[in-house]
Design an enzyme around this catalytic site. Structure first.
Site, PDB file in Angstrom:
ATOM      1  N   THR A 105      -5.828   2.476  -7.077  1.00 34.66           N
ATOM      2  CA  THR A 105      -6.867   2.505  -6.190  1.00 34.66           C
ATOM      3  C   THR A 105      -7.955   3.681  -6.513  1.00 34.66           C
ATOM      4  O   THR A 105      -7.430   4.651  -6.507  1.00 34.66           O
ATOM      5  CB  THR A 105      -6.781   2.624  -4.833  1.00 34.66           C
ATOM      6  OG1 THR A 105      -5.820   1.207  -4.578  1.00 34.66           O
ATOM      7  CG2 THR A 105      -8.105   2.461  -3.894  1.00 34.66           C
TER       8      THR A 105
ATOM      9  N   ARG B  81     -15.087   5.748   9.544  1.00 27.00           N
ATOM     10  CA  ARG B  81     -15.233   4.492  10.268  1.00 27.00           C
ATOM     11  C   ARG B  81     -15.256   5.130  11.834  1.00 27.00           C
ATOM     12  O   ARG B  81     -14.161   5.759  12.075  1.00 27.00           O
ATOM     13  CB  ARG B  81     -13.967   3.860  10.069  1.00 27.00           C
ATOM     14  CG  ARG B  81     -13.783   3.318   8.681  1.00 27.00           C
ATOM     15  CD  ARG B  81     -12.602   2.919   8.052  1.00 27.00           C
ATOM     16  NE  ARG B  81     -12.466   3.333   6.640  1.00 27.00           N
ATOM     17  CZ  ARG B  81     -11.207   3.530   6.024  1.00 27.00           C
ATOM     18  NH1 ARG B  81     -10.149   3.849   6.812  1.00 27.00           N
ATOM     19  NH2 ARG B  81     -11.269   3.719   4.755  1.00 27.00           N
TER      20      ARG B  81
ATOM     21  N   HIS C  13     -13.630  -1.554  -1.264  1.00 26.32           N
ATOM     22  CA  HIS C  13     -12.559  -1.216  -0.368  1.00 26.32           C
ATOM     23  C   HIS C  13     -12.885  -1.990   1.044  1.00 26.32           C
ATOM     24  O   HIS C  13     -12.650  -1.536   1.972  1.00 26.32           O
ATOM     25  CB  HIS C  13     -12.572   0.264   0.049  1.00 26.32           C
ATOM     26  CG  HIS C  13     -11.178   1.068  -0.004  1.00 26.32           C
ATOM     27  ND1 HIS C  13     -10.538   1.442  -0.714  1.00 26.32           N
ATOM     28  CD2 HIS C  13     -10.481   0.797   1.233  1.00 26.32           C
ATOM     29  CE1 HIS C  13      -9.201   1.768  -0.285  1.00 26.32           C
ATOM     30  NE2 HIS C  13      -9.352   1.622   1.066  1.00 26.32           N
TER      31      HIS C  13
ATOM     32  N   TYR D  62      -2.108   5.597  -4.165  1.00 27.87           N
ATOM     33  CA  TYR D  62      -3.374   6.524  -4.038  1.00 27.87           C
ATOM     34  C   TYR D  62      -2.543   7.713  -4.863  1.00 27.87           C
ATOM     35  O   TYR D  62      -1.573   8.002  -4.631  1.00 27.87           O
ATOM     36  CB  TYR D  62      -3.327   6.806  -2.359  1.00 27.87           C
ATOM     37  CG  TYR D  62      -4.120   5.824  -1.787  1.00 27.87           C
ATOM     38  CD1 TYR D  62      -5.448   5.380  -2.217  1.00 27.87           C
ATOM     39  CD2 TYR D  62      -3.885   5.375  -0.553  1.00 27.87           C
ATOM     40  CE1 TYR D  62      -6.148   4.580  -1.536  1.00 27.87           C
ATOM     41  CE2 TYR D  62      -4.488   4.325   0.184  1.00 27.87           C
ATOM     42  CZ  TYR D  62      -5.838   4.067  -0.391  1.00 27.87           C
ATOM     43  OH  TYR D  62      -6.696   3.115   0.361  1.00 27.87           O
TER      44      TYR D  62
ATOM     45  N   SER E  95       1.017  -1.249  -0.091  1.00 23.81           N
ATOM     46  CA  SER E  95       0.053   0.072  -0.080  1.00 23.81           C
ATOM     47  C   SER E  95       0.921   1.185   0.032  1.00 23.81           C
ATOM     48  O   SER E  95       1.899   1.280   0.605  1.00 23.81           O
ATOM     49  CB  SER E  95      -0.894  -0.076   1.297  1.00 23.81           C
ATOM     50  OG  SER E  95      -1.440   1.133   1.500  1.00 23.81           O
TER      51      SER E  95
ATOM     52  N   LYS F 102      -8.392  -0.632  -9.442  1.00 24.24           N
ATOM     53  CA  LYS F 102      -9.118  -1.223  -8.193  1.00 24.24           C
ATOM     54  C   LYS F 102     -10.122  -0.417  -7.524  1.00 24.24           C
ATOM     55  O   LYS F 102      -9.946   0.871  -7.353  1.00 24.24           O
ATOM     56  CB  LYS F 102      -7.803  -1.224  -6.875  1.00 24.24           C
ATOM     57  CG  LYS F 102      -8.442  -2.016  -5.553  1.00 24.24           C
ATOM     58  CD  LYS F 102      -7.223  -2.510  -4.638  1.00 24.24           C
ATOM     59  CE  LYS F 102      -7.843  -3.072  -3.404  1.00 24.24           C
ATOM     60  NZ  LYS F 102      -8.299  -1.936  -2.454  1.00 24.24           N
TER      61      LYS F 102
HETATM   62  C1  LIG Z   1      -7.277  -2.109   7.427  1.00 22.79           C
HETATM   63  C2  LIG Z   1      -7.342  -1.938   6.016  1.00 22.79           C
HETATM   64  C3  LIG Z   1      -6.495  -0.789   5.391  1.00 22.79           C
HETATM   65  C4  LIG Z   1      -6.612  -0.817   4.040  1.00 22.79           C
HETATM   66  N1  LIG Z   1      -5.940   0.027   3.060  1.00 22.79           N
HETATM   67  C5  LIG Z   1      -5.878  -0.065   2.035  1.00 22.79           C
HETATM   68  C6  LIG Z   1      -4.874   0.825   1.368  1.00 22.79           C
HETATM   69  O1  LIG Z   1      -4.123   1.357   1.847  1.00 22.79           O
HETATM   70  N2  LIG Z   1      -5.165   0.847  -0.172  1.00 22.79           N
HETATM   71  C7  LIG Z   1      -6.016   0.346  -0.742  1.00 22.79           C
HETATM   72  O2  LIG Z   1      -6.115   0.373  -2.062  1.00 22.79           O
HETATM   73  N3  LIG Z   1      -6.950  -0.531  -0.069  1.00 22.79           N
HETATM   74  C8  LIG Z   1      -6.764  -0.645   1.226  1.00 22.79           C
HETATM   75  N4  LIG Z   1      -7.792  -1.545   1.860  1.00 22.79           N
HETATM   76  C9  LIG Z   1      -8.723  -2.314   1.215  1.00 22.79           C
HETATM   77  C10 LIG Z   1      -8.147  -3.655   0.599  1.00 22.79           C
HETATM   78  O3  LIG Z   1      -7.143  -3.419  -0.263  1.00 22.79           O
HETATM   79  C11 LIG Z   1      -9.148  -4.617   0.107  1.00 22.79           C
HETATM   80  O4  LIG Z   1      -9.959  -3.961  -0.805  1.00 22.79           O
HETATM   81  C12 LIG Z   1     -10.116  -5.294   1.223  1.00 22.79           C
HETATM   82  O5  LIG Z   1      -9.367  -5.433   2.464  1.00 22.79           O
HETATM   83  C13 LIG Z   1     -11.037  -6.360   0.806  1.00 22.79           C
HETATM   84  O6  LIG Z   1     -11.876  -6.760   1.718  1.00 22.79           O
HETATM   85  P1  LIG Z   1     -11.592  -8.092   2.871  1.00 22.79           P
HETATM   86  O7  LIG Z   1     -10.524  -7.322   3.934  1.00 22.79           O
HETATM   87  O8  LIG Z   1     -12.952  -8.390   3.399  1.00 22.79           O
HETATM   88  O9  LIG Z   1     -10.732  -8.930   2.120  1.00 22.79           O
HETATM   89  C14 LIG Z   1      -7.752  -1.633   3.342  1.00 22.79           C
HETATM   90  C15 LIG Z   1      -8.529  -2.467   3.828  1.00 22.79           C
HETATM   91  C16 LIG Z   1      -8.371  -2.879   5.240  1.00 22.79           C
HETATM   92  C17 LIG Z   1      -9.053  -3.925   5.888  1.00 22.79           C
END
Ligand SMILES: Cc1cc2nc3c(=O)[nH]c(=O)nc-3n(C[C@H](O)[C@H](O)[C@H](O)COP(=O)(O)O)c2cc1C
Length: 399
Positions: free
Chosen positions: A156, A165, A276, A130, A107, A252
């Protein structure tokens, strides 16, 4: 040490070991958390067809995702702040993914930097971008990803502004945590985590501190990130970033067939159907419900992947059966990391592999590349919001 037999065992261990603010950060969705909940619950609507007396020898889970060979069609999704879930967390996760043979995505908001991860791994990883307002920072971070030999850029698109949140605000989420009284009381019960953290220098956003103008400490970092996500990001900018990068591009955060058509039109190599992890637009549909409409719209022009709610190999199989070429996991690997570091990420991947393999076999199939809707039983309610996009004769033949 408890016996670990499912992803939820890792979540429980993670909860015991990591400060509450970071557990809550991972285990929450925006506002009412409806989309967060439905991402997992909607998988349960889909049931499986048991088949028997099929030769099951020589099964295969290997395939490709965005042109890269993978041991199974499961990539580690980009997750911010994972170096706070376990010291040097991104390095640990990248190493686990590399050894297993699946892609790791770093990330932008990681604790370990692109260079840190590149230095501690042997194979190329993917970098998630990002888009920030600061053009100079944008250009340089793309150059840094290229210099680190990242083999795909994951752009993304669903976080131009941040979904709220509640728990992050109430907990005063920050990296590293501010030592308020409630935080100190919590840390007193998380001594293993604290000891590990004291042993690493990596406690800030490594891709940003020292790289963005005027960001050198935690206070300036917070101010910078709050105002930097670029709300002007549009398809023209996506095209420009594609040109700047010049390599494999994955988009994404697509959740609508119209946007999927745009993603195909700009010439991206793959898209990820994603909300996300239910952290942005609360009230949006779960990814698994949207997936068939996007496969129908663009599946012949661009590789379609999905994430959101995957907690088992059975979920992976269901997504593949509905047309996803690959799946991504977020929380499933973060639970493993928080629970047991690098070994925990490996355990998460092993659990998913075993569940996927066994389920595939019991559905009478031998190859992940050949999964289709025939392995599923889908109730009419699944199509409540987006009707089955297949033409009527095709639907009739399948039932
Ligand atoms: C704690 C957390 C932080 C995340 N940070 C990012 C991020 O920095 N960049 C991004 O594109 N997606 C981020 N996501 C989304 C994840 O890439 C992904 O789309 C998502 O976690 C998928 O759902 P799942 O956790 O149910 O598998 C984050 C998700 C979580 C849970």
């Amino acid at each position: 040490m408890p016996v670990i037999t499912e992803i939820d065992d890792l979540r429980r261990l993670f909860r015991r070991r990591v400060p509450r603010m970071f557990y809550d950060y991972a285990e929450s969705g925006s506002w009412t958390e409806q989309t967060f909940r439905e991402n997992t619950a909607d998988f349960d609507l889909l049931r499986l067809r048991q088949r028997v007396a099929v030769d099951m020898e020589g099964r295969n889970l290997a395939t490709t995702m965005a042109g890269q060979e993978v041991a199974m069609p499961v990539a580690l999704a980009p997750v911010g702040l994972t170096g706070m879930q376990s010291a040097d967390g991104e390095i640990k996760a990248a190493r686990a993914a590399e050894a297993f043979g699946v892609p790791f995505t770093l990330s932008t908001m990681s604790i370990c930097s692109i260079e840190d991860v590149a230095e501690h791994t042997d194979k190329p990883f993917w970098f998630q971008l990002y888009v920030m307002r600061d053009e100079d920072f944008l250009r340089r971070i793309i150059e840094r990803a290229r210099a680190a030999k990242c083999s795909a850029l994951v752009l993304t698109l669903d976080l131009q502004i941040l979904g709220q949140r509640h728990r992050d605000l109430k907990n005063g989420l920050s990296a590293p945590p501010k030592l308020t009284l409630p935080v100190m009381l919590d840390l007193a019960t998380k001594w293993g985590w604290g000891r590990e953290m004291l042993g690493t220098k990596r406690r800030f956003f490594g891709n940003i501190v020292g790289h963005a103008k005027d960001v050198g400490d935690a206070a300036s970092l917070m101010a910078w990130t709050a105002e930097q996500f670029d709300p002007r990001l549009d398809w023209d900018k996506v095209r420009r970033i594609k040109e700047m990068w010049g390599g494999t591009l994955i988009l994404k955060g697509i959740l609508d067939a119209e946007d999927a058509r745009m993603a195909a039109e700009v010439g991206a190599d793959a898209l990820v159907v994603s909300n996300h992890g239910g952290r942005q637009l609360d009230g949006a549909l779960s990814s698994i419900r949207v997936l068939p409409s996007i496969v129908a719209a663009v599946g012949d022009r661009i590789e379609v992947h999905m994430d959101g709610g995957i907690r088992s190999g059975q979920d992976v199989l269901k997504a593949l059966a509905l047309g996803a070429r690959g799946t991504w996991i977020g929380r499933a690997w973060v639970y493993g990391l928080g629970a047991l570091g690098q070994a925990g990420v490996t355990t998460a991947l092993e659990l998913i592999r075993k569940e996927l393999d066994t389920t595939m076999a019991l559905c009478g199939r031998k190859d992940v590349r050949d999964l289709d809707r025939d392995v599923l039983l889908i109730p009419p309610a699944f199509w409540d919001y987006l009707p089955d996009p297949r033409p009527e004769p095709e639907r009739r033949n399948a039932s």
